[in-house]
Design a protein around this motif. Structure first.
Motif, PDB file in Angstrom:
ATOM      1  N   VAL A 106       0.843  -1.191   0.000  1.00 16.40           N
ATOM      2  CA  VAL A 106       0.000   0.000   0.000  1.00 16.40           C
ATOM      3  C   VAL A 106       0.883   1.247   0.000  1.00 16.40           C
ATOM      4  N   ILE A 107       0.682   2.106  -0.999  1.00 13.65           N
ATOM      5  CA  ILE A 107       1.379   3.388  -1.096  1.00 13.65           C
ATOM      6  C   ILE A 107       0.311   4.472  -1.197  1.00 13.65           C
ATOM      7  N   GLY A 108      -0.050   5.059  -0.038  1.00 16.59           N
ATOM      8  CA  GLY A 108      -1.136   6.035  -0.019  1.00 16.59           C
ATOM      9  C   GLY A 108      -2.437   5.371  -0.435  1.00 16.59           C
ATOM     10  N   PRO A 109      -3.159   5.941  -1.425  1.00 20.89           N
ATOM     11  CA  PRO A 109      -4.412   5.340  -1.876  1.00 20.89           C
ATOM     12  C   PRO A 109      -4.216   4.200  -2.891  1.00 20.89           C
ATOM     13  N   ILE A 110      -2.960   3.959  -3.279  1.00 20.38           N
ATOM     14  CA  ILE A 110      -2.668   2.980  -4.325  1.00 20.38           C
ATOM     15  C   ILE A 110      -2.203   1.658  -3.710  1.00 20.38           C
ATOM     16  N   GLN A 111      -2.751   0.543  -4.222  1.00 19.67           N
ATOM     17  CA  GLN A 111      -2.327  -0.791  -3.804  1.00 19.67           C
ATOM     18  C   GLN A 111      -1.686  -1.502  -4.992  1.00 19.67           C
TER      19      GLN A 111
END
Length: 386
Positions: A106-111
């Motif tokens: 998970v990188i912020g809102p991005i998976q």
């Protein structure tokens, strides 16, 4: 050089891929409308907007795949493989757990799902290794065994997440590339025996209780109709009620809380219900065309690396489609594998688009070589005529 590439691209691959992607975005919207509201408490377009975002990421990824000469991946195979292994280790240590699998970074809102990247890495790695080992491919210890150790490592890192579906895809892709590598038949038989033994051991020691229950859900769904068999039974109902022309786009009943997560690996059940046999055939024929063209490109490519790369990409598309459709119809256990270009899934869509871009790039070099050879023959005929 770019002008030559553009002139020799196989545009039928590009058009078919974009058609499937556009179709997938529409069906994700239709299949996820109720789910977004009932299960996520969001607007009906919530999942659709996320998929649309990934679509706008995937198209540039496909363009990058088309523009980069495929031979560059051979030079970059070591850093690509190392990065993939590090990401797979990272996800085991710090990844997000979802659906009982620790598979996402998970990188912020991005998976990001590293297993999706690993599929293309395996194809590039095996194509590179076997193209370099053609002179001693008959020697099992030096020509065959070393790459198998690397593939086994990647396979285990994915399987223990646990992600048996993508682990099986990795095994399948490897088998396709190995089968076409020029290896001796005796060695292929040894590997077949080893694979059967490994799958047996995997079933005994690595399968979790939930994964084992999926076999019961696939082959005796009505005995567990109130639990694990629910998804397949509702998939059957959706398929049966669709008929030839379907109920109409957006008119599915099964997506209204009956079929769990209808926008993911069971999206074809919604396609069957809303668009009927016609919609199903459209998807299958598009996928079959991409797979067929990929194998044709691989056969025509005179460069061993490019040939194995194209065959591996087609193998990936074929194996993943078969696993998804097999689960949807009860022929195979449910593994959570997406249908290429159609199911909801960001990393899957981006990587699939990139792999098709690479395939288009290979096709351009194949077409250039074929035209060059044809022009040479025509000049020789004209010269002999004079």
């Amino acid at each position: 050089m770019l002008k030559k590439l553009f002139r020799n691209y196989d545009y039928s691959l590009i058009v078919t891929t974009l058609l499937l992607t556009a179709f997938g975005v529409i069906m994700v919207y239709s299949a996820s409308m109720v789910w977004s509201v009932m299960q996520l408490g969001q607007a009906s377009s919530y999942i659709f907007k996320k998929q649309l975002f990934w679509c706008f990421v995937a198209i540039p990824a496909g363009i990058v795949g088309m523009l980069i000469p495929y031979k560059m991946y051979k030079a970059l195979v070591k850093p690509i493989t190392l990065l993939t292994i590090l990401m797979l280790i990272f996800v085991l240590l710090f990844g997000k757990v979802s659906h009982n699998a620790q598979s996402w970074i998970v990188i912020g809102p991005i998976q990001i799902q590293p297993a999706e990247l690993a599929k293309m890495t395996v194809i590039i790695y095996l194509a590179s290794v076997f193209s370099n080992k053609q002179s001693f491919i008959s020697d099992f210890k030096t020509g065959v065994l070393p790459p198998l150790v690397m593939i086994l490592l990647i396979f285990l890192l994915i399987t223990i997440q646990p992600d048996l579906g993508n682990g099986m895809i990795i095994a399948g892709i490897s088998s396709v590339v190995i089968l076409c590598s020029g290896m001796r038949t005796k060695h292929l038989m040894w590997l077949l025996g080893l694979a059967v033994t490994a799958i047996g051991a995997l079933s005994l020691f690595l399968l979790t209780g939930q994964q084992a229950s999926r076999f019961t859900a696939a082959y005796k769904p009505f005995t567990v109709a109130d639990s694990h068999g629910l998804q397949l039974i509702n998939s059957y109902i959706a398929i049966a009620s669709g008929g030839i022309t379907g109920k109409g786009l957006g008119q599915s009943i099964e997506k209204a809380g009956f079929l769990p997560e209808p926008h993911t690996d069971f999206i074809m059940a919604i396609v069957a219900e809303e668009l009927g046999l016609i919609g199903v055939l459209f998807v299958i024929l598009c996928l079959a065309y991409l797979i067929f063209k990929g194998f044709v490109i691989g056969i025509r490519c005179k460069d061993v690396f490019g040939s194995l790369l194209a065959i591996g990409i087609s193998g990936l598309l074929a194996i993943q489609s078969i696993i998804n459709l097999g689960a949807m119809t009860g022929l195979l256990p449910v593994t959570g594998v997406t249908l290429p270009f159609v199911s909801y899934g960001g990393t899957s869509l981006v990587m699939m688009m990139f792999t098709m871009g690479v395939l288009v790039n290979i096709s351009s070099f194949v077409n250039m070589k074929r035209k060059k050879h044809k022009n040479k023959e025509e000049r020789n005929v004209a010269h002999q005529a004079h």
